[in-house]
Design an enzyme around this catalytic site. Structure first.
Site, PDB file in Angstrom:
ATOM      1  N   SER A 137      50.759 -16.284 -18.959  1.00  0.00           N
ATOM      2  CA  SER A 137      49.505 -16.554 -19.671  1.00  0.00           C
ATOM      3  C   SER A 137      48.729 -15.261 -19.913  1.00  0.00           C
ATOM      4  O   SER A 137      48.220 -15.015 -21.008  1.00  0.00           O
ATOM      5  CB  SER A 137      48.630 -17.505 -18.853  1.00  0.00           C
ATOM      6  OG  SER A 137      49.255 -18.761 -18.741  1.00  0.00           O
ATOM      7  N   GLY A 182      55.145 -22.029 -26.679  1.00  0.00           N
ATOM      8  CA  GLY A 182      53.995 -22.825 -27.089  1.00  0.00           C
ATOM      9  C   GLY A 182      52.708 -22.039 -26.960  1.00  0.00           C
ATOM     10  O   GLY A 182      51.828 -22.121 -27.825  1.00  0.00           O
ATOM     11  N   ARG A 196      56.995 -29.881 -30.716  1.00  0.00           N
ATOM     12  CA  ARG A 196      55.737 -29.969 -29.955  1.00  0.00           C
ATOM     13  C   ARG A 196      54.523 -30.140 -30.869  1.00  0.00           C
ATOM     14  O   ARG A 196      54.474 -29.594 -31.958  1.00  0.00           O
ATOM     15  CB  ARG A 196      55.599 -28.743 -29.042  1.00  0.00           C
ATOM     16  CG  ARG A 196      56.786 -28.652 -28.098  1.00  0.00           C
ATOM     17  CD  ARG A 196      56.684 -27.502 -27.148  1.00  0.00           C
ATOM     18  NE  ARG A 196      55.551 -27.654 -26.254  1.00  0.00           N
ATOM     19  CZ  ARG A 196      55.158 -26.707 -25.411  1.00  0.00           C
ATOM     20  NH1 ARG A 196      55.778 -25.548 -25.380  1.00  0.00           N
ATOM     21  NH2 ARG A 196      54.130 -26.923 -24.617  1.00  0.00           N
ATOM     22  N   GLN A 227      45.535 -23.895 -23.903  1.00  0.00           N
ATOM     23  CA  GLN A 227      46.009 -23.369 -25.186  1.00  0.00           C
ATOM     24  C   GLN A 227      45.062 -23.782 -26.304  1.00  0.00           C
ATOM     25  O   GLN A 227      44.722 -23.000 -27.192  1.00  0.00           O
ATOM     26  CB  GLN A 227      47.424 -23.863 -25.461  1.00  0.00           C
ATOM     27  CG  GLN A 227      48.430 -23.313 -24.458  1.00  0.00           C
ATOM     28  CD  GLN A 227      49.829 -23.864 -24.664  1.00  0.00           C
ATOM     29  OE1 GLN A 227      50.055 -24.690 -25.541  1.00  0.00           O
ATOM     30  NE2 GLN A 227      50.762 -23.415 -23.836  1.00  0.00           N
ATOM     31  N   ASP A 270      52.225 -26.679 -14.771  1.00  0.00           N
ATOM     32  CA  ASP A 270      53.605 -26.210 -14.942  1.00  0.00           C
ATOM     33  C   ASP A 270      54.437 -26.344 -13.663  1.00  0.00           C
ATOM     34  O   ASP A 270      55.631 -26.060 -13.668  1.00  0.00           O
ATOM     35  CB  ASP A 270      53.604 -24.752 -15.403  1.00  0.00           C
ATOM     36  CG  ASP A 270      53.045 -24.615 -16.822  1.00  0.00           C
ATOM     37  OD1 ASP A 270      53.129 -25.594 -17.597  1.00  0.00           O
ATOM     38  OD2 ASP A 270      52.532 -23.536 -17.151  1.00  0.00           O
ATOM     39  N   LYS A 295      55.582 -30.746 -23.091  1.00  0.00           N
ATOM     40  CA  LYS A 295      55.865 -29.348 -22.738  1.00  0.00           C
ATOM     41  C   LYS A 295      57.169 -28.932 -23.435  1.00  0.00           C
ATOM     42  O   LYS A 295      57.580 -29.565 -24.395  1.00  0.00           O
ATOM     43  CB  LYS A 295      55.951 -29.213 -21.217  1.00  0.00           C
ATOM     44  CG  LYS A 295      54.618 -29.465 -20.518  1.00  0.00           C
ATOM     45  CD  LYS A 295      53.571 -28.455 -20.907  1.00  0.00           C
ATOM     46  CE  LYS A 295      52.205 -28.790 -20.345  1.00  0.00           C
ATOM     47  NZ  LYS A 295      51.178 -27.894 -20.873  1.00  0.00           N
ATOM     48  N   ARG A 313      58.919 -33.244 -19.798  1.00  0.00           N
ATOM     49  CA  ARG A 313      59.193 -32.871 -18.407  1.00  0.00           C
ATOM     50  C   ARG A 313      59.099 -34.040 -17.445  1.00  0.00           C
ATOM     51  O   ARG A 313      59.670 -33.987 -16.357  1.00  0.00           O
ATOM     52  CB  ARG A 313      58.230 -31.774 -17.946  1.00  0.00           C
ATOM     53  CG  ARG A 313      58.638 -30.432 -18.394  1.00  0.00           C
ATOM     54  CD  ARG A 313      57.860 -29.310 -17.749  1.00  0.00           C
ATOM     55  NE  ARG A 313      58.311 -28.069 -18.364  1.00  0.00           N
ATOM     56  CZ  ARG A 313      57.568 -26.982 -18.511  1.00  0.00           C
ATOM     57  NH1 ARG A 313      56.327 -26.968 -18.065  1.00  0.00           N
ATOM     58  NH2 ARG A 313      58.073 -25.910 -19.076  1.00  0.00           N
TER      59      ARG A 313
HETATM   60  C1  S3P Z   1      49.144 -22.234 -20.820  1.00  0.00           C
HETATM   61  C2  S3P Z   1      48.572 -23.462 -20.744  1.00  0.00           C
HETATM   62  C3  S3P Z   1      49.308 -24.682 -20.366  1.00  0.00           C
HETATM   63  C4  S3P Z   1      50.638 -24.357 -19.708  1.00  0.00           C
HETATM   64  C5  S3P Z   1      51.376 -23.259 -20.402  1.00  0.00           C
HETATM   65  C6  S3P Z   1      50.540 -21.998 -20.441  1.00  0.00           C
HETATM   66  C7  S3P Z   1      48.321 -21.097 -21.246  1.00  0.00           C
HETATM   67  O1  S3P Z   1      49.544 -25.445 -21.524  1.00  0.00           O
HETATM   68  O2  S3P Z   1      51.448 -25.496 -19.627  1.00  0.00           O
HETATM   69  O3  S3P Z   1      52.590 -22.974 -19.755  1.00  0.00           O
HETATM   70  O4  S3P Z   1      48.730 -19.929 -21.056  1.00  0.00           O
HETATM   71  O5  S3P Z   1      47.233 -21.335 -21.793  1.00  0.00           O
HETATM   72  P1  S3P Z   1      48.421 -26.452 -22.091  1.00  0.00           P
HETATM   73  O6  S3P Z   1      47.247 -25.636 -22.391  1.00  0.00           O
HETATM   74  O7  S3P Z   1      48.987 -27.059 -23.337  1.00  0.00           O
HETATM   75  O8  S3P Z   1      48.236 -27.454 -20.997  1.00  0.00           O
END
Ligand code: S3P
Length: 442
Positions: free
Chosen positions: A27, A99, A127, A174, A325, A352, A356
Site C-alpha cells: 500500500s 487493484g 473486479r 482504495q 487481506d 478481491k 477469496r
Molecule cells: C488496499 C486496500 C484494500 C486491500 C488492498 C490494498 C490499499 O482494498 O484489500 O490489498 O492499499 O488501499 P479495499 O480498499 O478495496 O478494501
C-alpha cells in the site's frame, strides 16, 4: 507477467527457525510512487516493494510523463509532474493484477485533463470499478468506455475538477484514496466520510508531502477526512516499512508448525493494519512485539513468534477493514485451532483478486477441513491439525497461493497449488524467504 503456471508444493519438515524481513508494504509503496509523481521535485524512496503490482504502477506513471528511476536495491527516485500535470498517455495503462494501483490511478488521472485507457489481467478485469467511478464522475471526470463498470475502461479526467463531499458506501481504502487523489486537483475542500476506518496511508502521506489534511472521528468506527485542494506538494523522503500483510504468512506458519521460533524484522504496526495481531492474541498465540519504534512515520516492531496451541475465536465484522487481506491465512490458523472459529462480515472478500471467501473455503475443504460459508461469514471447524494432500486452485490470487503453502507446512500430507506465479505481485522472494526459515517448499 508470467504466462506459464508454476505449481508449488509445501510439506512438513520440522520447526521453522531464524530471522527474516519481509518486503516493503504494498500500500505504501504504490502510494509513494503516485504521490511522488504528483510532486514537483525529486522524491527518494527506500525499501520499495519491487513486486509486480508496484512495478506495473511505476510503468503507468512513466506513461503519464513522470520520471521514475531505480537507483539501487529497493531504492527509487521519482521526479514528479505536479498536481494536475499528467500528460496524455500514448499507451494503455496496464495494471496487471493490481487493484490498488488501478483504483488509485483512476483517482489521480480523474483530476487531470487527459484521457487514458485502464486495463489489467483477467483477475483485475473481473473486479468492480463502478464504486470508484461514481465519485470521480461527480468530480467532473467522464467514463468514455467500459462494460459494466469493469476494465478495460477509458476515463477522461476533469479539466476543472469539482471538490465533493463523498460518503463511501463500502469500507475501502482504495475508494477513499481515489477520491482524495482526484480532490488534489480541485479547488476547495474534498471530504470523504467512511463509516468504518480503513488504512490511512494516503492521508498520512499527503500530509507528509505538505498537503493540508484534517481527520476527525465520525460515528463509532468511522472517520471524516478533509483535504484542501491544489496544494504544492513538496518532495519528502519515504522509508517503506515491512508489509504486515506479507509478514502474516511466515507468522502464521511459525504459529502452526510445532516447535517453531521465528523473528520477523521491522513489521509495520499501523493500528489500522493490525487486526490480525489482535485476533491471534485472542487465539492465544505467542507473538512478542520487540523494539517498538517509528520508521518513516509508521509504528514498526520486530515480532518474535513461537508455535503453540491456538483456540477458536469469533472475529467481529467491524475488525474486517484492519485485517481485510489476512483472512485467507487466518483461516489456516483457525484450522489448527481447537474448535469453531467464526469470521464475520467478509462481503468485501468476494471482490478481491479472486472471490477469496469461496477460494479460502475450497482451499480448506481440499485439505480435509470442515468449513461453511453462512451469508458473509466464514466458519472453520478447527481440529488442531489438517490432513492436507489437496491441490488448491489459486485463481490468480497471490494470497490464496501463500495461504495454501502455509497450510502445507503444517499438514499431515503436502499441499500443492496449481500456480505460484502470482505470489510475485506482492511478495517477491516468498519461497526463498520461507526456505531461510527452514520451510520445505518446492
Ligand atoms: C488496499 C486496500 C484494500 C486491500 C488492498 C490494498 C490499499 O482494498 O484489500 O490489498 O492499499 O488501499 P479495499 O480498499 O478495496 O478494501
Amino acid at each position: 507477467m508470467t504466462m506459464t503456471a508454476k505449481p508449488l508444493m509445501a510439506r512438513r519438515n520440522g520447526p521453522l527457525a531464524g530471522r527474516a524481513r519481509v518486503p516493503g508494504d504494498k500500500s505504501i509503496s504504490i502510494r509513494a510512487l503516485i504521490l511522488g509523481a504528483l510532486t514537483v521535485g525529486e522524491t527518494r524512496i527506500e525499501g520499495l516493494l519491487e513486486g509486480e503490482d508496484v512495478i506495473n504502477t511505476a510503468q503507468t506513471l512513466r506513461a503519464l510523463g513522470a520520471d521514475l528511476q531505480r537507483t539501487g536495491e529497493r531504492q527509487w527516485r521519482v521526479r514528479g509532474v505536479g498536481v494536475g500535470g499528467f500528460a496524455e498517455p500514448r499507451t494503455t495503462l496496464d495494471f496487471g493484477n493490481s487493484g490498488t494501483g488501478c483504483r488509485l490511478m483512476l483517482g489521480a488521472v480523474a483530476g487531470c485533463p487527459v484521457t487514458a485507457t485502464f486495463d489489467g489481467d483477467a483477475s483485475l478485469r473481473t473486479r468492480p470499478m463502478r464504486r470508484i467511478l461514481d465519485p470521480l464522475e461527480r468530480m467532473g471526470a467522464r467514463t468514455l468506455a467500459s462494460t459494466d463498470g469493469r476494465l478495460p475502461l477509458t476515463l477522461a479526467g476533469a479539466r476543472d475538477p469539482i471538490p465533493i463531499e463523498f460518503k463511501s458506501s463500502v469500507p475501502s481504502a482504495q475508494l477513499k484514496s481515489a477520491a482524495l487523489l482526484a480532490g488534489l486537483a480541485a479547488p476547495g475542500e474534498t471530504v470523504v466520510i467512511e463509516a468504518e476506518a480503513t488504512r490511512d496511508h494516503t492521508e498520512k502521506m499527503l500530509a507528509h508531502f505538505g498537503a493540508q489534511v484534517r481527520v476527525k472521528l465520525e460515528g463509532p468506527h468511522g472517520r471524516r477526512v478533509t483535504l484542501t485542494g491544489q496544494p504544492e506538494l513538496a518532495p519528502a523522503p519515504i522509508v517503506v516499512p515491512a508489509d504486515p500483510s506479507s509478514a502474516a504468512f511466515p507468522l502464521i506458519a511459525a504459529l502452526i508448525v510445532p516447535g517453531s521460533d521465528v523473528l520477523l524484522d521491522g513489521v509495520m504496526m499501523n493500528p489500522l493494519r493490525t487486526g490480525l495481531i489482535t485476533t491471534l492474541g485472542e487465539m492465544g498465540a505467542s507473538i512478542e512485539q520487540l523494539d517498538a519504534r517509528k520508521e518513516g512515520g509508521e509504528d514498526v516492531a520486530d515480532l518474535r513468534v513461537r508455535a503453540g496451541a491456538l483456540r477458536a475465536v469469533e472475529v467481529p465484522a467491524e475488525r474486517a477493514p484492519s485485517m481485510i487481506d489476512e483472512y485467507p491465512v487466518l483461516a489456516m490458523a483457525a484450522a489448527f485451532a481447537e474448535g469453531t472459529t467464526v469470521m464475520r462480515g467478509l462481503k468485501e472478500l468476494r471482490v478481491k483478486e479472486s472471490d477469496r471467501l469461496a477460494a479460502t473455503a475450497a482451499l480448506l475443504r481440499a485439505n480435509g477441513i470442515t468449513v461453511e460459508i453462512d451469508g458473509d461469514d466464514l466458519i472453520v471447524h478447527g481440529k488442531g491439525r489438517a490432513a492436507g494432500g489437496g491441490t488448491v486452485v489459486t485463481h490468480m490470487d497471490h494470497r490464496v497461493a501463500m495461504a495454501a503453502m502455509v497450510l502445507g507446512l503444517a499438514s499431515d500430507k503436502p499441499v500443492q497449488i496449481d500456480d505460484g506465479t502470482f505470489i510475485a505481485t506482492s511478495f517477491p522472494g516468498f519461497v526463498e524467504l520461507m526456505r531461510t526459515l527452514k520451510a520445505d517448499l518446492s
